[in-house]
Scaffold this motif. Structure first.
Motif, PDB file in Angstrom:
ATOM      1  N   SER A  31      -0.828  12.706 -12.952  1.00  0.00           N
ATOM      2  CA  SER A  31      -0.156  12.558 -14.241  1.00  0.00           C
ATOM      3  C   SER A  31       1.055  13.485 -14.321  1.00  0.00           C
ATOM      4  CB  SER A  31      -1.131  12.864 -15.378  1.00  0.00           C
ATOM      5  OG  SER A  31      -0.499  12.676 -16.622  1.00  0.00           O
ATOM      6  N   LEU A  32       0.876  14.723 -13.884  1.00  0.00           N
ATOM      7  CA  LEU A  32       1.978  15.706 -13.925  1.00  0.00           C
ATOM      8  C   LEU A  32       3.116  15.299 -12.997  1.00  0.00           C
ATOM      9  CD1 LEU A  32      -0.170  18.986 -13.961  1.00  0.00           C
ATOM     10  CD2 LEU A  32       0.919  17.873 -15.916  1.00  0.00           C
ATOM     11  N   ASN A  33       2.756  14.747 -11.811  1.00  0.00           N
ATOM     12  CA  ASN A  33       3.785  14.284 -10.863  1.00  0.00           C
ATOM     13  C   ASN A  33       4.662  13.200 -11.485  1.00  0.00           C
ATOM     14  OD1 ASN A  33       1.680  14.382  -7.838  1.00  0.00           O
ATOM     15  ND2 ASN A  33       2.857  16.001  -8.842  1.00  0.00           N
ATOM     16  N   TYR A  34       4.030  12.233 -12.163  1.00  0.00           N
ATOM     17  CA  TYR A  34       4.803  11.128 -12.749  1.00  0.00           C
ATOM     18  C   TYR A  34       5.618  11.575 -13.963  1.00  0.00           C
ATOM     19  CZ  TYR A  34       3.273   7.634  -9.477  1.00  0.00           C
ATOM     20  OH  TYR A  34       3.091   6.919  -8.309  1.00  0.00           O
ATOM     21  N   MET A  35       5.137  12.580 -14.677  1.00  0.00           N
ATOM     22  CA  MET A  35       5.946  13.141 -15.774  1.00  0.00           C
ATOM     23  C   MET A  35       7.198  13.821 -15.209  1.00  0.00           C
ATOM     24  SD  MET A  35       4.834  12.350 -18.711  1.00  0.00           S
ATOM     25  CE  MET A  35       5.540  13.489 -19.874  1.00  0.00           C
ATOM     26  N   GLU A  36       7.032  14.513 -14.071  1.00  0.00           N
ATOM     27  CA  GLU A  36       8.180  15.141 -13.398  1.00  0.00           C
ATOM     28  C   GLU A  36       9.203  14.076 -13.000  1.00  0.00           C
ATOM     29  OE1 GLU A  36       6.912  17.456  -9.976  1.00  0.00           O
ATOM     30  OE2 GLU A  36       5.395  18.451 -11.199  1.00  0.00           O
ATOM     31  N   LEU A  37       8.697  12.959 -12.438  1.00  0.00           N
ATOM     32  CA  LEU A  37       9.583  11.876 -12.010  1.00  0.00           C
ATOM     33  C   LEU A  37      10.326  11.283 -13.215  1.00  0.00           C
ATOM     34  CD1 LEU A  37      10.629   9.903  -9.832  1.00  0.00           C
ATOM     35  CD2 LEU A  37       8.607   8.482 -10.289  1.00  0.00           C
ATOM     36  N   ALA A  38       9.602  11.052 -14.310  1.00  0.00           N
ATOM     37  CA  ALA A  38      10.220  10.474 -15.514  1.00  0.00           C
ATOM     38  C   ALA A  38      11.306  11.403 -16.059  1.00  0.00           C
ATOM     39  CB  ALA A  38       9.154  10.209 -16.576  1.00  0.00           C
ATOM     40  N   ASN A  39      11.004  12.688 -16.114  1.00  0.00           N
ATOM     41  CA  ASN A  39      11.995  13.664 -16.590  1.00  0.00           C
ATOM     42  C   ASN A  39      13.224  13.695 -15.682  1.00  0.00           C
ATOM     43  OD1 ASN A  39      11.166  15.061 -19.067  1.00  0.00           O
ATOM     44  ND2 ASN A  39       9.350  15.658 -17.909  1.00  0.00           N
ATOM     45  N   GLU A  40      12.982  13.617 -14.374  1.00  0.00           N
ATOM     46  CA  GLU A  40      14.091  13.638 -13.403  1.00  0.00           C
ATOM     47  C   GLU A  40      14.985  12.400 -13.581  1.00  0.00           C
ATOM     48  OE1 GLU A  40      14.754  13.889  -8.550  1.00  0.00           O
ATOM     49  OE2 GLU A  40      12.747  14.254  -9.366  1.00  0.00           O
ATOM     50  N   LEU A  41      14.355  11.252 -13.797  1.00  0.00           N
ATOM     51  CA  LEU A  41      15.101   9.998 -13.980  1.00  0.00           C
ATOM     52  C   LEU A  41      15.949  10.046 -15.253  1.00  0.00           C
ATOM     53  CD1 LEU A  41      15.274   7.243 -12.477  1.00  0.00           C
ATOM     54  CD2 LEU A  41      13.543   6.381 -14.071  1.00  0.00           C
TER      55      LEU A  41
ATOM     56  N   GLY B  77       0.778  -1.235   0.000  1.00  0.00           N
ATOM     57  CA  GLY B  77       0.000   0.000   0.000  1.00  0.00           C
ATOM     58  C   GLY B  77       0.804   1.276   0.000  1.00  0.00           C
ATOM     59  N   VAL B  78       2.021   1.243  -0.567  1.00  0.00           N
ATOM     60  CA  VAL B  78       2.862   2.443  -0.574  1.00  0.00           C
ATOM     61  C   VAL B  78       2.880   3.130  -1.946  1.00  0.00           C
ATOM     62  CG1 VAL B  78       4.348   1.578   1.279  1.00  0.00           C
ATOM     63  CG2 VAL B  78       5.000   1.166  -1.097  1.00  0.00           C
ATOM     64  N   GLY B  79       2.089   2.601  -2.883  1.00  0.00           N
ATOM     65  CA  GLY B  79       2.056   3.217  -4.213  1.00  0.00           C
ATOM     66  C   GLY B  79       3.089   2.635  -5.161  1.00  0.00           C
ATOM     67  N   LYS B  80       3.516   1.406  -4.877  1.00  0.00           N
ATOM     68  CA  LYS B  80       4.572   0.782  -5.678  1.00  0.00           C
ATOM     69  C   LYS B  80       4.071   0.436  -7.092  1.00  0.00           C
ATOM     70  CE  LYS B  80       5.419  -3.259  -4.315  1.00  0.00           C
ATOM     71  NZ  LYS B  80       4.613  -3.804  -5.431  1.00  0.00           N
ATOM     72  N   THR B  81       2.935  -0.267  -7.164  1.00  0.00           N
ATOM     73  CA  THR B  81       2.400  -0.650  -8.480  1.00  0.00           C
ATOM     74  C   THR B  81       1.913   0.585  -9.237  1.00  0.00           C
ATOM     75  OG1 THR B  81       1.813  -2.852  -7.684  1.00  0.00           O
ATOM     76  CG2 THR B  81       0.669  -2.082  -9.651  1.00  0.00           C
ATOM     77  N   THR B  82       1.301   1.520  -8.535  1.00  0.00           N
ATOM     78  CA  THR B  82       0.872   2.783  -9.159  1.00  0.00           C
ATOM     79  C   THR B  82       2.070   3.475  -9.793  1.00  0.00           C
ATOM     80  OG1 THR B  82      -0.892   3.039  -7.535  1.00  0.00           O
ATOM     81  CG2 THR B  82      -0.215   5.032  -8.687  1.00  0.00           C
ATOM     82  N   THR B  83       3.192   3.466  -9.062  1.00  0.00           N
ATOM     83  CA  THR B  83       4.416   4.091  -9.580  1.00  0.00           C
ATOM     84  C   THR B  83       4.959   3.310 -10.773  1.00  0.00           C
ATOM     85  OG1 THR B  83       4.962   5.078  -7.457  1.00  0.00           O
ATOM     86  CG2 THR B  83       6.795   4.739  -8.980  1.00  0.00           C
ATOM     87  N   ALA B  84       4.949   1.982 -10.670  1.00  0.00           N
ATOM     88  CA  ALA B  84       5.465   1.156 -11.774  1.00  0.00           C
ATOM     89  C   ALA B  84       4.697   1.449 -13.067  1.00  0.00           C
ATOM     90  CB  ALA B  84       5.354  -0.325 -11.414  1.00  0.00           C
ATOM     91  N   ILE B  85       3.378   1.449 -12.986  1.00  0.00           N
ATOM     92  CA  ILE B  85       2.531   1.680 -14.172  1.00  0.00           C
ATOM     93  C   ILE B  85       2.758   3.079 -14.731  1.00  0.00           C
ATOM     94  CG2 ILE B  85       0.127   2.014 -14.940  1.00  0.00           C
ATOM     95  CD1 ILE B  85      -0.694  -0.173 -12.918  1.00  0.00           C
ATOM     96  N   ASN B  86       2.678   4.072 -13.854  1.00  0.00           N
ATOM     97  CA  ASN B  86       2.667   5.460 -14.327  1.00  0.00           C
ATOM     98  C   ASN B  86       4.047   6.010 -14.673  1.00  0.00           C
ATOM     99  OD1 ASN B  86      -0.251   6.189 -14.243  1.00  0.00           O
ATOM    100  ND2 ASN B  86       0.001   5.452 -12.152  1.00  0.00           N
ATOM    101  N   LEU B  87       5.074   5.531 -13.997  1.00  0.00           N
ATOM    102  CA  LEU B  87       6.430   5.918 -14.384  1.00  0.00           C
ATOM    103  C   LEU B  87       6.755   5.293 -15.747  1.00  0.00           C
ATOM    104  CD1 LEU B  87       9.222   7.163 -13.981  1.00  0.00           C
ATOM    105  CD2 LEU B  87       9.837   5.197 -12.551  1.00  0.00           C
ATOM    106  N   ALA B  88       6.370   4.026 -15.934  1.00  0.00           N
ATOM    107  CA  ALA B  88       6.608   3.340 -17.214  1.00  0.00           C
ATOM    108  C   ALA B  88       5.905   4.075 -18.354  1.00  0.00           C
ATOM    109  CB  ALA B  88       6.122   1.895 -17.128  1.00  0.00           C
TER     110      ALA B  88
END
Length: 257
Positions: free
Chosen positions: A239-249, A13-24
């Motif tokens: 959506s914007l948060n995960y785009m920020e993460l992808a750009n940072e990576l 419940g820490v947002g791991k799968t949510t992060t996997a899907i949306n970062l990908a």
């Protein structure tokens, strides 16, 4: 050569799968070719990307146990450049079946190494445990992203995971690095969330991603529609948060090269 990154935290419940899907999905939308490997028997990353698990001939289970070539099990998704190696509840039994295998901690590594030249990023959604499949995932990975939810007990259990990572680094995968800690489910109106944020930053300093994933209804709704939030509501905060993460990576890897 692609980079293999595990998303791991044995706390559920820490947002791991949510992060996997949306970062990908975000990385794919930025022109990177991405493979998401669903290494969780719950198969939420698979269903969250619109895969009908019941109709699959091959999944990660057959690749690990029966040595089915992974290219036979990989599926395209609605997002251009994003592919998935789906999971199945059968994966629960894989840990027991792998116990008698030679090099049992490296089965995933052997499976994924030939795929590295085909993708820019290979993200592994680990199950919320520190069992043999997660050990396999970490052994196969170049780095690990650790999602941390901004709630009470957030740091509880991280020490266990860090200890597991330390053991894997010393015995199985000395090259593996911690890519970063990702703060999820952040609500800046809550004093507790701000306290957890400050505590994680103090503890891990430069290892914490600048991007923070805020609580967002659209982010919670998207998986039930079998879509990443990028397709469900591209203007949403999630959506914007995960785009920020992808750009940072991506920026981080450009600097590292």
């Amino acid at each position: 050569m692609g980079k293999i990154i595990s998303l791991a935290n044995q706390k559920g419940g820490v947002g791991k799968t949510t992060t996997a899907i949306n970062l990908a999905a975000s990385l794919a939308s930025l022109g990177k070719k991405v493979l998401l490997i669903d290494a969780d028997p719950q198969a939420n990353a698979s269903s969250g990307l619109g895969i009908d698990i019941r109709s699959l001939e091959f999944t990660i289970y057959e690749c690990l146990i029966d040595k089915v070539p992974p290219l036979q099990a990989i599926h395209p998704t609605e997002v251009e450049n994003l592919f998935i190696l789906p999971s199945h509840i059968d994966l629960v039994g894989a840990e027991i079946e792998m116990l008698n295998m030679d090099n049992r901690e490296r089965v995933m590594q052997e499976m994924l190494t030939p795929l590295k030249p085909l993708y820019d990023y290979l993200l592994i959604d680990c199950s919320p445990s520190l069992g043999l499949i997660t050990v396999n995932s970490l052994t196969a990975s170049d780095s690990v992203i650790i999602p941390v939810q901004c709630e009470y007990f957030a740091l509880e259990g991280i020490s266990k995971l860090l200890n597991t990572i330390k053991i894997i680094k010393s015995k199985l995968n000395p090259e593996m690095e911690i890519e970063g800690f990702l703060l999820t489910m952040y609500d800046n109106r809550l004093r507790l969330a701000n306290q957890v944020y400050a505590e994680v930053k103090k503890h891990f300093q430069g290892m914490v991603f600048e991007a923070v994933i805020t609580r967002n209804v659209r982010l919670s709704e998207a998986p039930s529609h079998g879509k990443p939030v990028l397709l469900y509501d591209s203007e949403s905060k999630g959506s914007l948060n995960y785009m920020e993460l992808a750009n940072e990576l991506i920026a981080k890897h450009k600097i590292a090269i």
